[in-house]
Design a protein around this motif. Structure first.
Motif, mmCIF file in Angstrom:
data_model
loop_
_atom_site.group_PDB
_atom_site.id
_atom_site.type_symbol
_atom_site.label_atom_id
_atom_site.label_comp_id
_atom_site.label_asym_id
_atom_site.label_seq_id
_atom_site.Cartn_x
_atom_site.Cartn_y
_atom_site.Cartn_z
ATOM 1 N N HIS A 15 0.236 -1.021 0.118
ATOM 2 C CA HIS A 15 0.504 0.235 0.211
ATOM 3 C C HIS A 15 1.136 1.578 0.400
ATOM 4 O O HIS A 15 2.212 0.986 0.335
ATOM 5 C CB HIS A 15 -1.110 0.406 1.493
ATOM 6 N N THR A 16 0.129 2.000 -0.612
ATOM 7 C CA THR A 16 1.533 3.456 -0.539
ATOM 8 C C THR A 16 0.648 4.473 0.152
ATOM 9 O O THR A 16 -1.202 4.605 -0.610
ATOM 10 C CB THR A 16 1.639 4.271 -2.180
ATOM 11 N N VAL A 17 0.830 4.903 0.769
ATOM 12 C CA VAL A 17 0.227 6.264 1.402
ATOM 13 C C VAL A 17 0.893 7.362 0.683
ATOM 14 O O VAL A 17 1.637 7.979 0.909
ATOM 15 C CB VAL A 17 0.989 6.119 2.966
ATOM 16 N N SER A 18 0.180 8.902 0.630
ATOM 17 C CA SER A 18 0.336 9.590 0.008
ATOM 18 C C SER A 18 0.622 11.033 1.196
ATOM 19 O O SER A 18 -0.068 10.979 2.020
ATOM 20 C CB SER A 18 -0.116 10.511 -1.069
ATOM 21 N N LEU A 19 1.775 11.575 1.234
ATOM 22 C CA LEU A 19 1.859 12.306 2.717
ATOM 23 C C LEU A 19 2.251 13.296 2.887
ATOM 24 O O LEU A 19 2.251 13.813 1.324
ATOM 25 C CB LEU A 19 2.612 11.635 3.891
ATOM 26 N N GLN A 20 2.344 14.457 2.478
ATOM 27 C CA GLN A 20 2.649 16.115 2.489
ATOM 28 C C GLN A 20 4.060 15.894 1.945
ATOM 29 O O GLN A 20 4.582 16.430 1.010
ATOM 30 C CB GLN A 20 3.099 17.252 3.313
#
Length: 277
Positions: free
Chosen positions: A9-14
């Protein structure tokens, strides 16, 4: 040996993307007739429940608790409030089977979730009972959760050494569980998100057969979560497999393994993940 698949899973963070990979397994072991463990590995929540209380009661307690937690994982966000609401519902579920459960029926509930609700993301571990969360960081393995057990209380009071605890006659007696009480709450520990961290969530069926050193050894031997889980399970079975064995290995920021299968999840659709009960 059950099939073990690594998920991603890829989590998009700032400040960029965070890549996660994990694998989970549960096995009846060599001496039990049924599996009273239940596992949920569904972003952002990774938990294990180890049931107790009779041949059927323990299965009911763990499976209903995991089912309630799956609804939390599929919701808008995972928070202590949502977790504790789900626990109360699970307690009612367990009590609704009077023919199969009694006052001694319950389950552990242990795991970790990614909290994206604040300005900075954090991992949060939760624990009720004596299943465990370990963290491997910078080459050192540490137990993050504290067991709710008679022997742990004796160790904390200085009346028992960790070595003596391994063979203590009350080694299986826990002091907190989902089921016997309407007001049980987990202990929580917040942790920074650090690239390269590796979590292990496991029932005591693993820690009865593998020392902390053994767990760290297999993590060091296998970078891929699926391979690490399979190796730990095989070793635990070879060492006796006296109890049900459940394991989750979660890598933070590690590259995918060659034999892994990409998960189809995205940040907008988090429901298509690996779970077992």
């Amino acid at each position: 040996m059950p099939d073990v698949t690594t998920r991603f899973h890829t989590v998009s963070l700032q400040d960029g993307d965070l890549e996660l990979s994990w694998a989970a397994v549960t096995d009846v072991g060599k001496r039990r007739d049924n599996n009273q463990d239940a596992v949920l590995a569904q972003f952002p929540l990774f938990i294990i429940a180890d049931g107790m209380g009779g041949h059927i009661g323990g299965e009911i307690a763990s499976s209903r608790t995991v089912a309630r937690m799956e609804a939390v994982a599929s919701g808008a966000k995972v928070t202590p409030r949502e977790i504790e609401k789900a626990i109360k519902l699970a307690v009612k579920d367990i009590a609704s089977h009077p023919g199969s459960t009694d006052d001694g029926t319950g389950t552990t509930l242990t795991g970790v979730y990614l909290d994206l609700g604040g300005l900075v993301p954090h991992w949060v571990t939760l624990n009720i009972g004596d299943s465990r969360v370990y963290l491997l960081r910078d080459g050192r393995l540490a137990q993050v959760t504290t067991d709710h057990s008679v022997v742990q209380e004796l160790i904390a009071a200085g009346r028992l050494s960790p070595e003596e605890a391994e063979s203590h006659p009350y080694g299986n007696v826990i002091t907190r569980a989902v089921g016997p009480s309407d007001h049980v709450k987990p202990d929580y520990v917040r942790l920074d998100v650090v690239e390269g961290d590796r979590f292990v969530v496991c029932s005591d069926g693993l820690t009865k057969e593998l020392t902390d050193y053994g767990i760290q050894h297999f993590l060091g031997e296998h970078a891929d979560p699926g391979e690490a889980v399979a190796a730990m399970l095989e070793a635990a079975l070879e060492n006796g497999g006296r109890d049900n064995i459940s394991i989750i290995v979660l890598n933070v920021g590690s590259a995918p393994g060659e034999d892994a299968e990409p998960d189809d999840e995205s940040d907008d659709d988090e429901s298509d993940a690996d779970s077992a009960a």
